[in-house]
Scaffold this motif. Structure first.
Motif, mmCIF file in Angstrom:
data_model
loop_
_atom_site.group_PDB
_atom_site.id
_atom_site.type_symbol
_atom_site.label_atom_id
_atom_site.label_comp_id
_atom_site.label_asym_id
_atom_site.label_seq_id
_atom_site.Cartn_x
_atom_site.Cartn_y
_atom_site.Cartn_z
ATOM 1 N N LYS A 21 55.224 37.191 33.398
ATOM 2 C CA LYS A 21 53.965 36.279 33.441
ATOM 3 C C LYS A 21 54.287 35.252 34.421
ATOM 4 C CE LYS A 21 50.838 34.301 30.327
ATOM 5 N NZ LYS A 21 50.270 33.803 28.869
ATOM 6 N N ARG A 24 54.150 36.528 38.010
ATOM 7 C CA ARG A 24 52.587 36.918 38.480
ATOM 8 C C ARG A 24 52.090 35.999 39.023
ATOM 9 N NH1 ARG A 24 48.180 38.024 35.599
ATOM 10 N NH2 ARG A 24 49.158 37.673 33.690
ATOM 11 N N LEU A 29 46.703 41.450 36.795
ATOM 12 C CA LEU A 29 47.401 42.581 36.270
ATOM 13 C C LEU A 29 46.845 43.799 37.063
ATOM 14 C CD1 LEU A 29 46.307 41.863 32.474
ATOM 15 C CD2 LEU A 29 48.633 41.698 33.838
ATOM 16 N N SER A 33 49.803 46.175 38.782
ATOM 17 C CA SER A 33 50.089 47.488 38.184
ATOM 18 C C SER A 33 49.938 48.336 39.464
ATOM 19 C CB SER A 33 49.055 47.807 37.028
ATOM 20 O OG SER A 33 47.687 47.536 37.644
ATOM 21 N N ARG A 47 46.714 48.050 33.650
ATOM 22 C CA ARG A 47 46.738 46.696 33.306
ATOM 23 C C ARG A 47 46.847 46.373 31.859
ATOM 24 N NH1 ARG A 47 42.675 44.339 30.831
ATOM 25 N NH2 ARG A 47 43.059 42.282 32.124
ATOM 26 N N SER A 51 49.972 44.430 30.650
ATOM 27 C CA SER A 51 49.784 43.094 29.734
ATOM 28 C C SER A 51 50.602 43.068 28.377
ATOM 29 C CB SER A 51 48.375 43.185 29.271
ATOM 30 O OG SER A 51 47.899 42.188 28.280
ATOM 31 N N GLU A 54 54.037 41.929 29.246
ATOM 32 C CA GLU A 54 54.166 40.545 29.406
ATOM 33 C C GLU A 54 54.045 39.733 28.151
ATOM 34 O OE1 GLU A 54 51.285 39.105 32.033
ATOM 35 O OE2 GLU A 54 52.130 39.935 33.762
#
Length: 256
Positions: A21, A24, A29, A33, A47, A51, A54
Motif C-alpha cells: 500500500k 503503490r 490498483l 495489477s 484489482r 486489494s 494489500e
C-alpha cells in the motif's frame, strides 16, 4: 496449524499489505495489477486480488511477490518486512555515486518504468536519459548550489554571534555581514548579505532554467515556432495582397 504459526502468517500478510500500500502511492490498483500481469506474462492479477493482499485478507504466493517486487523495483525481502533496504543492488550505486539509497531507488524505479513502457522511437529519450542530459547541462549550477548551501549555513551561524555582541550598532553589524559576503565573492558592490544570497539564488535559478531549456531542446523548438510564425505571416500577407488586387481589378472593371 498452531496458533503461533497462524499468528506469524497473519503478521506476514499484514506486513506485506502495508508495504504494498505504501509503495503503490497514488497509482491505482488497475495500473499496478496491469503491470504485474505484464511481468508475469499472463492475466492472473486483478484489482480485487491486489486489494485483498494489500488489506492482509489474502496471502501473496512467491510468484505474486516476485512480480510485485519487479513492478516496484524492490526485493522480496523488503516486501515481506525482512529488510529495510528496498533493493540490495542499489547499494552498489550508492557506494559508486555517493547518492542516498532513496535517490538510487528512485532512479531505478524510473529505469523500470522506462522498460515497462512501449518501445519508443530511437530519437525519443527515456526518463533516465533525460535526467542524465539535465545533469550534464546543470553541473555548473549544481556546484554553485552546493557552495550557496554552505554559505547560507555560515551566515546563519554568524548571526547569533552578532546578536551576542553588546554595544554594537546596526551599521557595524551590517558591515560585518557585508564582509562575510565579500569573503566568498571578492570585491563587489553588494551592500548586504541578504542581497548577496538573493543574487546567487537568481544566478543559479537562471543556470537551471538554461539547463532545462537545453534538455528539452527548447531553443530549436522556439526557432521552429518563429519560422512557422514568419511563414504564416507571409502567407497571410500574400492572401491579403491578392484580395486587394482582386478588389482593385473589380473596381476598374466597373468603371470601364
Amino acid at each position: 496449524m498452531s496458533d503461533t504459526e497462524e499468528q506469524m502468517g497473519d503478521n506476514t500478510k499484514e506486513a506485506v499489505g502495508l508495504r504494498l500500500k505504501d509503495l503503490r502511492g497514488k497509482s491505482t490498483l488497475e495500473e499496478i495489477s496491469t503491470r504485474a500481469n505484464e511481468v508475469l506474462g499472463h492475466g492472473v492479477f486483478d484489482r480485487q486480488r491486489l486489494s485483498k493482499i494489500e488489506r492482509g485478507k489474502q496471502t501473496a504466493n512467491y510468484e505474486d511477490l516476485a512480480a510485485l517486487a519487479k513492478v516496484y523495483a524492490v526485493s522480496t525481502d523488503y516486501l515481506l518486512g525482512l529488510s529495510e533496504t528496498r533493493l540490495p543492488e542499489s547499494m552498489g550505486a550508492v557506494e559508486y555515486t555517493g547518492l542516498t539509497g532513496e535517490a538510487a531507488n528512485y532512479l531505478h524505479n524510473l529505469h523500470v518504468a522506462d522498460q515497462l513502457r512501449d518501445k519508443k522511437p530511437s530519437s525519443e529519450m527515456s526518463m533516465c536519459e533525460m535526467i542524465s542530459e539535465f545533469l550534464y547541462h546543470s553541473s555548473g549550477a549544481m556546484q554553485n548550489l552546493y557552495f550557496l548551501y554552505h554559505r547560507t549555513k555560515d551566515m546563519s551561524a554568524f548571526k547569533p554571534s552578532l546578536n551576542a555582541l553588546t554595544g554594537e550598532t546596526d551599521a557595524r553589524m551590517q558591515m560585518r555581514t557585508y564582509a562575510m559576503a565579500n569573503k566568498y565573492y571578492g570585491a563587489c558592490k553588494i551592500l548586504s548579505g541578504k542581497s548577496y544570497l538573493l543574487y546567487e539564488f537568481e544566478r543559479i535559478s537562471h543556470d537551471l532554467r538554461e539547463a532545462v531549456a537545453k534538455t528539452a531542446n527548447l531553443p530549436n523548438a522556439l526557432k521552429v515556432c518563429d519560422t512557422m510564425a514568419r511563414e504564416n505571416a507571409m502567407r497571410e500577407f500574400e492572401i491579403i495582397k491578392k484580395q486587394d488586387s482582386k478588389k482593385e481589378a473589380n473596381k476598374r472593371a466597373k468603371k470601364e
